[in-house]
Design a protein around this motif. Structure first.
Motif, short mmCIF file in Angstrom:
data_model
loop_
_atom_site.label_atom_id
_atom_site.label_comp_id
_atom_site.label_asym_id
_atom_site.label_seq_id
_atom_site.Cartn_x
_atom_site.Cartn_y
_atom_site.Cartn_z
N UNK A 147 0.92 -1.03 0.05
CA UNK A 147 0.23 0.15 -0.35
C UNK A 147 1.14 1.02 -0.24
N UNK A 148 1.41 1.48 -1.19
CA UNK A 148 2.48 1.83 -1.00
C UNK A 148 2.14 3.65 -1.08
N UNK A 149 3.32 5.02 -1.13
CA UNK A 149 2.52 6.45 -1.04
C UNK A 149 2.78 6.41 -2.50
N UNK A 150 2.14 7.82 -2.72
CA UNK A 150 2.44 8.46 -3.93
C UNK A 150 3.79 8.26 -4.72
N UNK A 151 4.71 8.60 -3.83
CA UNK A 151 5.67 8.95 -4.49
C UNK A 151 6.32 7.50 -5.25
N UNK A 152 6.34 6.42 -4.76
CA UNK A 152 6.78 5.10 -4.83
C UNK A 152 5.53 4.44 -5.68
N UNK A 153 4.73 4.84 -5.90
CA UNK A 153 3.49 4.23 -6.57
C UNK A 153 3.93 4.04 -8.16
#
Length: 343
Positions: A147-153
């Motif tokens: 459930x990654x943050x936006x930066x890692x997506x």
């Protein structure tokens, strides 16, 4: 421990005592970056055995080969201990009890027991998260890739191997990664469905060593202890690191097995014995940078190797780790259906 591709060939030798000894070719089916070139050369120079490899990067493809007539192309294979025992029930491998007895003193008994009667302990380790330390903060939870943050997506590589994939989602919910509970497996499936849009790849990240343009797009990946070294070697100047998340991990054991295509050759036996010699096992483990299951070999390794927490995790990490174990048939089917659905 993928897609399938042909390996680089390496050779070695088998002394017959005559001046005109013949070089014997033996084929090993193996993971990429999982055997030292220097050890292969020593084998050739000592025994006139030319050890050639073909690599797999997906266990399901390897198993398809082993269950088909294509296994006749190989004499030796690297197999995870639980899968080895399951496949051995189909008479695919030679019983190695006699060989095991001759080299048992080199290994911790738990690893010998882990490989059973059909394998010789080769390597062990943990599963965890690989990350670029210059771009991503050290992940603390499996949720960093689930459930990654936006930066890692969009910059995440997962490995769609049924057991390992589902185990990751189960661990994130603090379930036993090898549970047979259908309700818990449903929860894991929903988690993996949520993760899917964030993925750049659903293949083993080590595959991308040969595809640098794809690897450059990945900042986080599911992987195994030792993988960060292979990635950093492939990308000079990169900053790949590895961590075991707080929820725990799985412990894997890889064994070398002799495929039953008829009589077991003396050359195959020589190779397994050679790789199990403490000095050779130490060299192989340090060159390939995986944790050796040989107690005597570890004593011959460098302090840098022995003190590497990625290879030899702390007791705290081991206490929250689960050794691979056999799943019930229905549980295996559910995991396979999950992966088929996600693909």
């Amino acid at each position: 421990m993928k897609t399938f591709y042909v390996s680089i060939v390496a050779s070695s030798s088998f002394l017959t005592g005559s001046a005109l000894s013949q070089t014997h070719e033996i084929y090993l089916y193996n993971w990429d970056e999982f055997l030292s070139d220097r050890v292969i050369t020593q084998l050739r120079d000592t025994y006139d055995i030319s050890l050639k490899q073909q690599y797999f990067s997906d266990e399901s493809i390897r198993d398809e080969v082993l269950l088909s007539e294509r296994r006749g192309a190989f004499e030796l294979v690297i197999v995870e201990s639980v899968k080895l025992k399951a496949l051995a029930e189909q008479n695919l491998f030679h019983n190695l009890q006699d060989l095991q007895q001759s080299i048992a003193g080199n290994f911790d008994s738990r690893w010998v027991d882990g490989c059973g009667d059909y394998g010789i302990p080769y390597a062990w380790g943990t599963s965890g998260i690989l990350y670029r330390s210059d771009k991503v903060a050290t992940p603390e939870s499996w949720n960093a890739i689930l459930d990654p943050d936006t930066k890692a997506s969009g910059k995440i590589s997962m490995y769609y191997e049924p057991t390992d994939l589902v185990s990751t989602a189960l661990l994130a919910h603090q379930f036993d990664p090898f549970t047979n509970n259908e309700q818990e497996l449903r929860v894991a499936y929903k988690t993996l469905q949520t993760q899917k849009p964030h993925l750049e790849s659903n293949e083993y990240v080590i595959d991308y060593i040969h595809q640098p343009e794809r690897l450059s797009n990945i900042d986080l990946a599911y992987g195994y202890s030792g993988d960060s070294y292979a990635l950093n070697d492939a990308e000079p100047g990169s900053s790949w690191a590895y961590v075991v998340p707080q929820e725990g991990t799985t412990l894997w054991l890889e064994c070398i097995a002799a495929i039953n295509n008829g009589a077991l050759s003396s050359q195959a036996t020589t190779i397994m014995t050679f790789l199990s010699q403490p000095n050779i096992a130490a060299q192989n483990a340090m060159d390939s940078w995986f944790a050796t299951p040989s107690t005597k070999a570890k004593e011959l390794t460098s302090q840098e190797y022995q003190n590497d927490p990625e290879l030899f995790p702390s007791k705290e990490i081991l206490d929250r780790s689960y050794l691979y174990k056999q799943l019930e048939p229905n549980s295996i089917q559910i995991r396979n259906r999950i992966v088929d659905s996600l693909r």
